[in-house]
Design a protein around this motif. Structure first.
Motif, PDB file in Angstrom:
ATOM      1  N   GLY A   1       1.089   5.985   3.577  1.00  0.00           N
ATOM      2  CA  GLY A   1       1.469   4.743   2.930  1.00  0.00           C
ATOM      3  C   GLY A   1       1.705   3.660   3.963  1.00  0.00           C
TER       4      GLY A   1
ATOM      5  N   TYR B   1       0.141  -3.674   0.192  1.00  0.00           N
ATOM      6  CA  TYR B   1       0.462  -2.261   0.036  1.00  0.00           C
ATOM      7  C   TYR B   1      -0.832  -1.448   0.124  1.00  0.00           C
ATOM      8  CZ  TYR B   1       4.518  -4.462  -2.225  1.00  0.00           C
ATOM      9  OH  TYR B   1       5.606  -5.247  -2.515  1.00  0.00           O
TER      10      TYR B   1
ATOM     11  N   LEU C   1      -2.127   2.708   0.040  1.00  0.00           N
ATOM     12  CA  LEU C   1      -1.816   4.131  -0.092  1.00  0.00           C
ATOM     13  C   LEU C   1      -3.108   4.914   0.060  1.00  0.00           C
ATOM     14  CD1 LEU C   1       0.148   6.447  -0.724  1.00  0.00           C
ATOM     15  CD2 LEU C   1      -0.372   6.109  -3.152  1.00  0.00           C
TER      16      LEU C   1
END
Length: 739
Positions: free
Chosen positions: A639, A661, A663
């Motif tokens: 992550g 973000y 992931l």
């Protein structure tokens, strides 16, 4: 300050050279490993239990490279070599009293990050030119890593050779059994029936980061610095013969679009066939042909939110362009340790072909590449036809390259690239040189002129970079000039209309005053100043003076660094980092930087870069945090959270947050069957992107892929937020056959 720096660096260089007792030249007596010819085939299962292995003598003792250069290893490594008419076999035993408990591996990615794994690495110099190497590596789970190295400077990291490996993990260490077909190797056709090749092996016992090698080399170099290599003797390879690889593929896809209006149909499906052909004409020459080239399985680009005045460099990830990239892709760029400065220039950047400026694919009709390499002369050419798409016309691309080696490791060369469209052509002509001024000194140069025929516009880009590297310090000095009209449409340059001066020094201290030696490996402070002027006016543009008084490298692979960076900027036009508008003018500000990572080979690894302080006329807190969780090598999650908090910045005293973000997940049944996924969300453009890929290598370098891509973007249309989505499902099968 900058004007006084050359004298300071010269003094430090002279002093450190006098202290550099453990920086050594290649041994005149090279270590040898004797290969033994057999008439049978070896079953590659990692067990090394065939009686033929008893016929091969074991390699001499290895020597430590890290952490204690020149010391005897704490963990023995044995290498044996056999061969028959089809394969060259390597049997490697990595002894370890902790056995399986000490083995470290974070994932099953081919071409894995070598800093995170136990591994053994073979470097083979079949031409004995002491410059180039074919490299084959494996971790303790049989995951492959291979590359081509040239002068320990340029690397084809994503070259994938056809070879096999299996490993076995026991309570006393691990073993690896490797079979490399002679057709995968490149070696000269000689009258001598018995040959000897340059050869080195290194092992990293990742649990303690002990790096050992068959033939020692200074730790500032790598195991592909082949003038330090040993010798593999008693080889009788078959004469090079016809070597053709055919790799056809079949692909079918389904696409679905929502709220794109008339720009895209709601539903679409397609079938596509194509493939590649590789013909190793002889030991020196390789011809590659491609038709309806497809890169659906290539990894997605990881987004970057950029707050600097330099363009972001996204690496090439498409297999056709990765092979032989080192011949065509010479460049001067910043290194991972920050040395060299921020300027990045590459005269030929293959992402200019088959991709638009946003990274979306443009169909390639057909193309070819021819490469000739020898110990003295290298040359090659690439020709590609790109199909017209959207508002872009059909385009022809051509690249020609020649380089000549001389001396021990010197090289001069030239490159020409032509991008031809109906309205005219963009032409780049480049001359380059690389010169080793002794074992630790080097000079790299690139000089390019660009010409755009439909406008008559010409420009110049040039860069020269000097390095002095040894076990105690690294000194560099980079000078760059890029004119305002420089237009390398088939290249990459990180900044235009600039004159740059970027010297610097990193120290490597491991002496008697270093505390906590049981955990601390080195104290490595550095000073990395950068000065830029506007090329078209000669006026000041930017000055950075980053000083890292603290940089600690730990034996586990962890690190911690602190830096302070006084910055001056002169803006002649509006600068808009991440949508924040900053007016022209003069600015001075100060930032503090923190860099840290825990042991990257552990089940949980945390790393971050955090910057805080003033930014132009306001403040900026900027951070990038990464957390990896890999409970077993078969499963890993990564992550990443990137945050930029602007406070009172720019013309409007903007206060805002921009967040990214990412992931990533990987699930592996074994090194050949893997499921990977990437999710990215960027608040800058309110976009979500998904990429999921199931891959099965059912035969060596033959694959089945099932891919799902999804993009979601929130658009404002007539004051109404509208969500656009696009979904793509792709099935692809490729089958490689070697003749």
């Amino acid at each position: 300050m900058i004007k006084k720096l050359p004298f300071l660096l010269l003094f430090i260089s002279s002093y450190a050279f006098a202290q550099d007792a453990d920086f050594f030249k290649p041994d005149s007596i090279r270590k040898t490993v004797k290969a033994v010819k057999i008439s049978t085939n070896i079953k590659v299962d990692g067990l090394l239990d065939e009686p033929e292995w008893l016929l091969a003598p074991a390699s001499p003792d290895f020597i430590q490279i890290e952490p204690y250069q020149g010391k005897a290893p704490n963990f023995a490594t044995l290498v044996k070599v056999l061969y028959n008419q089809k394969y060259l076999y390597f049997g490697i035993t990595c002894k370890d009293p902790l056995g399986k408990k000490a083995i470290m591996a974070s994932d099953f990615v081919r071409d894995f990050d070598y800093t995170r794994h136990d591994l053994v690495n073979l470097s083979i110099d079949a031409f004995n030119d002491k410059r180039n190497a074919m490299v084959f590596a494996t971790n303790a789970y049989g995951v492959q890593r291979d590359l081509l190295s040239f002068d320990d400077l340029y690397y084809d990291i994503d070259w994938n050779g056809l070879w096999a490996v299996r490993t076995n993990r026991t309570d006393s260490g691990w073993t690896a059994e490797i079979a490399i077909p002679w057709k995968t190797l490149r070696y000269p056709k000689r009258a001598d029936t018995v040959q000897s090749w340059g050869f080195n092996v290194y092992r990293n016992r990742r649990y303690t980061n002990e790096v050992t090698a068959l033939s020692p080399f200074p730790r500032v170099f790598s195991a592909t610095h082949m003038d330090y290599a040993g010798v593999l003797t008693n080889l009788q390879p078959p004469p090079p013969a016809t070597n053709i690889q055919v790799d056809p593929y079949f692909l079918t896809s389904y696409d679905h679009y929502t709220n794109f209006g008339s720009a895209e149909p709601v539903h679409a499906s397609s079938i596509k066939v194509g493939g590649d052909l590789k013909w190793a004409i002889n030991s020196n020459s390789v011809l590659d042909l491609t038709a309806h080239t497809d890169f659906a399985q290539a990894d997605a680009d990881i987004q970057v939110n950029n707050i600097t005045r330099f363009s972001v460099f996204f690496p090439e990830k498409r297999q056709f362009f990765l092979e032989n990239a080192s011949l065509f892709g010479m460049q001067v760029n910043p290194l991972p340790d920050g040395s060299g400065g921020s300027m990045n220039y590459q005269p030929f950047f293959s992402r200019s072909i088959g991709l638009d400026t946003a990274g979306n694919p443009i169909p390639i009709v057909a193309g070819g590449r021819f490469v000739y390499r020898s110990s003295k002369l290298n040359f090659g050419a690439i020709a590609i036809r790109q199909q017209g798409a959207n508002d872009l016309p059909g385009t022809n691309f051509f690249v020609g390259r020649v380089s000549e080696n001389f001396g021990s490791q010197d090289r001069v060369g030239a490159l020409i690239s032509v991008k031809n469209q109906p309205g005219g052509s963009n032409i780049e002509t480049t001359v380059d040189g690389f010169f080793r001024l002794g074992e630790s000194n080097s000079l790299n140069t690139l000089l390019t002129q660009s010409t755009t025929t439909n406008t008559g516009q010409k420009g110049f880009g040039g860069i020269m970079q000097y390095y002095n590297s040894n076990n105690h310090y690294k000194i560099w000095w980079t000078e760059s000039v890029v004119t305002k009209n420089f237009d390398p449409q088939m290249g990459f340059v990180s900044r235009k209309d600039v004159i740059g001066t970027t010297p610097g020094i990193n120290f490597y201290y491991r002496g008697s005053l270093l505390p906590f030696k049981s955990v601390l490996l080195a104290f490595e402070p550095g000073f990395l100043p950068e000065l830029y002027y506007t090329a078209s006016t000669g006026k000041f543009a930017e000055m950075d003076l980053p000083l890292f008084p603290v940089w600690l490298n730990f034996k586990s692979g962890a690190y911690f660094g602190y830096g302070i960076d006084p910055i001056r900027q002169h803006l002649t036009s509006v600068f808009q980092p991440l949508g924040v508008s900053i007016a022209p003018g003069d600015y001075s500000y100060l930032t503090h930087q923190f860099w840290a990572s825990t042991d990257p080979s552990k089940i949980i690894n945390l790393s971050f870069i955090y910057q805080t302080g003033s930014y132009f006329n306001g403040k900026l807190n900027s951070g990038d945090w990464k957390l990896q969780f890999a409970p077993v090598p078969y499963i890993s999650f990564l992550g990443e959270y990137s945050r930029n908090h602007f406070e009172g910045v720019g013309e409007n005293k903007t206060t805002t947050n921009v967040n990214l973000y990412v992931l990533r997940a990987r699930f592996a049944l074994n090194p050949r069957v893997q499921l990977t996924g990437i999710y990215q969300r960027n608040s800058l453009n309110n976009a979500d992107n998904y990429n999921i890929r199931l891959s099965w290598e059912f035969l060596p370098l033959s694959y089945v892929y099932l891919i799902y891509n999804r993009g979601v973007t929130n658009m404002i249309n007539n004051m109404v937020i509208q969500t656009q989505t696009e979904d793509h499902i792709i099935y692809k099968i490729s089958y490689l056959q070697q003749f």
